[in-house]
Write an enzyme that holds these catalytic residues in place. Structure first.
Site, short mmCIF file in Angstrom:
data_model
loop_
_atom_site.label_atom_id
_atom_site.label_comp_id
_atom_site.label_asym_id
_atom_site.label_seq_id
_atom_site.Cartn_x
_atom_site.Cartn_y
_atom_site.Cartn_z
N GLU A 64 -7.05 4.64 7.52
CA GLU A 64 -6.80 6.07 7.25
C GLU A 64 -8.01 6.70 6.55
O GLU A 64 -8.31 7.87 6.75
CB GLU A 64 -5.52 6.23 6.42
CG GLU A 64 -4.28 6.04 7.30
CD GLU A 64 -3.04 5.56 6.57
OE1 GLU A 64 -3.01 5.62 5.33
OE2 GLU A 64 -2.12 5.10 7.26
N SER A 102 3.12 -2.12 10.48
CA SER A 102 4.55 -2.09 10.80
C SER A 102 5.28 -3.39 10.44
O SER A 102 6.22 -3.80 11.12
CB SER A 102 4.78 -1.74 12.27
OG SER A 102 4.36 -0.42 12.51
N HIS A 146 -9.62 1.00 4.51
CA HIS A 146 -8.36 1.26 5.22
C HIS A 146 -8.62 2.24 6.37
O HIS A 146 -9.41 3.17 6.22
CB HIS A 146 -7.30 1.82 4.25
CG HIS A 146 -5.94 1.83 4.86
ND1 HIS A 146 -5.53 2.79 5.76
CD2 HIS A 146 -4.89 0.97 4.73
CE1 HIS A 146 -4.29 2.52 6.15
NE2 HIS A 146 -3.88 1.42 5.53
N GLU A 154 -5.55 -5.13 10.38
CA GLU A 154 -4.55 -4.09 10.64
C GLU A 154 -4.94 -3.32 11.91
O GLU A 154 -5.78 -2.41 11.85
CB GLU A 154 -4.52 -3.09 9.47
CG GLU A 154 -4.14 -3.70 8.15
CD GLU A 154 -3.54 -2.65 7.22
OE1 GLU A 154 -2.39 -2.84 6.83
OE2 GLU A 154 -4.21 -1.65 6.92
N GLY A 178 2.22 2.19 10.88
CA GLY A 178 3.23 3.25 10.81
C GLY A 178 3.84 3.62 12.15
O GLY A 178 4.49 4.66 12.28
N LYS A 197 0.06 4.23 -0.33
CA LYS A 197 -0.62 5.43 0.20
C LYS A 197 -0.39 6.60 -0.76
O LYS A 197 -0.31 6.40 -1.97
CB LYS A 197 -0.15 5.75 1.62
CG LYS A 197 -0.10 4.53 2.52
CD LYS A 197 0.11 4.89 3.94
CE LYS A 197 0.37 3.62 4.74
NZ LYS A 197 0.04 3.74 6.14
N ASN A 220 0.87 -1.18 0.00
CA ASN A 220 0.00 0.00 0.00
C ASN A 220 0.91 1.23 0.00
O ASN A 220 1.50 1.56 1.02
CB ASN A 220 -0.89 -0.02 1.26
CG ASN A 220 -1.71 1.26 1.37
OD1 ASN A 220 -1.85 2.02 0.40
ND2 ASN A 220 -2.25 1.52 2.55
N GLY A 269 2.82 -1.13 4.32
CA GLY A 269 2.82 0.29 3.95
C GLY A 269 4.24 0.77 3.73
O GLY A 269 4.85 0.54 2.69
N GLY A 270 4.81 1.44 4.74
CA GLY A 270 6.12 2.09 4.63
C GLY A 270 7.20 1.23 3.99
O GLY A 270 7.90 1.68 3.08
C1 PEP Z 1 -0.88 0.22 5.90
O1 PEP Z 1 -0.94 1.42 5.67
O2 PEP Z 1 -1.76 -0.53 5.47
C2 PEP Z 1 0.25 -0.26 6.69
C3 PEP Z 1 0.23 -1.50 7.09
O3 PEP Z 1 1.25 0.63 6.94
P1 PEP Z 1 2.68 0.31 7.65
O4 PEP Z 1 3.19 -0.97 7.08
O5 PEP Z 1 3.54 1.48 7.30
O6 PEP Z 1 2.41 0.19 9.11
#
Ligand code: PEP
Length: 246
Positions: free
Chosen positions: A97, A208, A95, A162, A168, A12, A10, A229-230
């Site tokens: 966010e 994470s 999601h 999640e 994050g 983002k 993802n 994500g990151g």
């Molecule tokens: C996400 O945004 O779905 C996510 C899991 O982010 P991160 O891996 O950065 O925690």
């Protein structure tokens, strides 16, 4: 039951036109290592999708959201059929966010899921509790799962668990917790769609995940992949995550 495993990125609101290099590097990595243990999906911003879907073969692509209608006066929105028409196979819905910043509520998410399925997209449906909801996690997850329709092709839904407090932040539930929560999610799914059908749905962990912790998370019996994500924005890290399946 053997379920499909997924490694989903993802991005983002990250990535510019030159991000095609990043996609190509991941594609090369998959080819070089002959990776076949999971399906690799990248969900970049909408603006990059049509470029990406034209070129890549080993990777599938998805949107990060879709509207619940096919077209109309909804400035700034993209529909599921539009995603499908440019070669997307997946879409992320719900999601945290978007639940938080776009105030997306279950009624709307239900419609989005229906619209995505009607357009033959696979839905990556995100669920998870906020930190303040940990004590009543089961109730939160049950109500989020309730947004799913009861009648759908069960392989068309992927659940991404999640925990909002893990996204994050570098904080991750213990391995035991992840495994137990995934089992509970499957029980909630079984209540809604029956035991056999619930077994067809892949349940991924997200929050994470990184190159260091991916392998132990992916080796948990109840985890069918990861939503990242990151760490998905760094080729070496995402490649290492892809390589972490046993
Ligand atoms: C996400 O945004 O779905 C996510 C899991 O982010 P991160 O891996 O950065 O925690």
């Amino acid at each position: 039951m053997k379920r499909t495993k997924y490694t989903i990125a993802n991005w983002k609101m990250n990535g510019l036109n030159n991000s095609i290099k990043l996609v190509k590097s991941i594609e090369n990595h998959i080819k070089k290592t002959k990776h076949s243990k999971s399906k690799i999906i990248i969900c970049p911003p909408f603006t990059l999708l049509s470029n990406f879907t034209k070129i890549e073969k080993k990777i599938s692509f998805g949107g990060q959201d879709c509207h619940y209608l096919n077209n109309g006066a909804f400035t700034g929105s993209i529909s599921a059929s539009m995603l499908k028409s440019i070669g997307c196979k997946y879409v992320i819905i719900g999601h945290s966010e978007r639940r938080q910043y776009q105030n997306e509520l279950s009624k709307e998410l239900k419609l989005k899921i229906k619209s995505a399925l009607a357009s033959n997209l696979k839905v990556i449906y995100c669920i998870g509790e906020k930190f303040s909801e940990i004590k009543r996690r089961n109730k939160v997850l049950a109500s989020q799962i309730n947004s799913l329709p009861t009648n759908f092709k069960f392989k068309s839904i992927i659940i991404a668990y999640e925990p909002v407090w893990a996204i994050g932040t570098g904080k991750v539930p213990s391995l035991n917790q992840i495994n137990n929560i995934h089992s509970k999610i499957r029980l909630l799914l079984a209540k809604k769609i029956g035991h056999n059908n619930s077994n067809k749905i892949s349940i991924l962990y997200g929050g994470s995940v990184n190159a260091q912790n991916a392998s132990e998370i992916l080796n948990l019996s109840q985890v069918d992949g990861v939503l990242v994500g990151g760490a998905s924005l760094k080729v070496p890290d995402f490649s290492k995550i892809i390589d972490s399946y046993k």
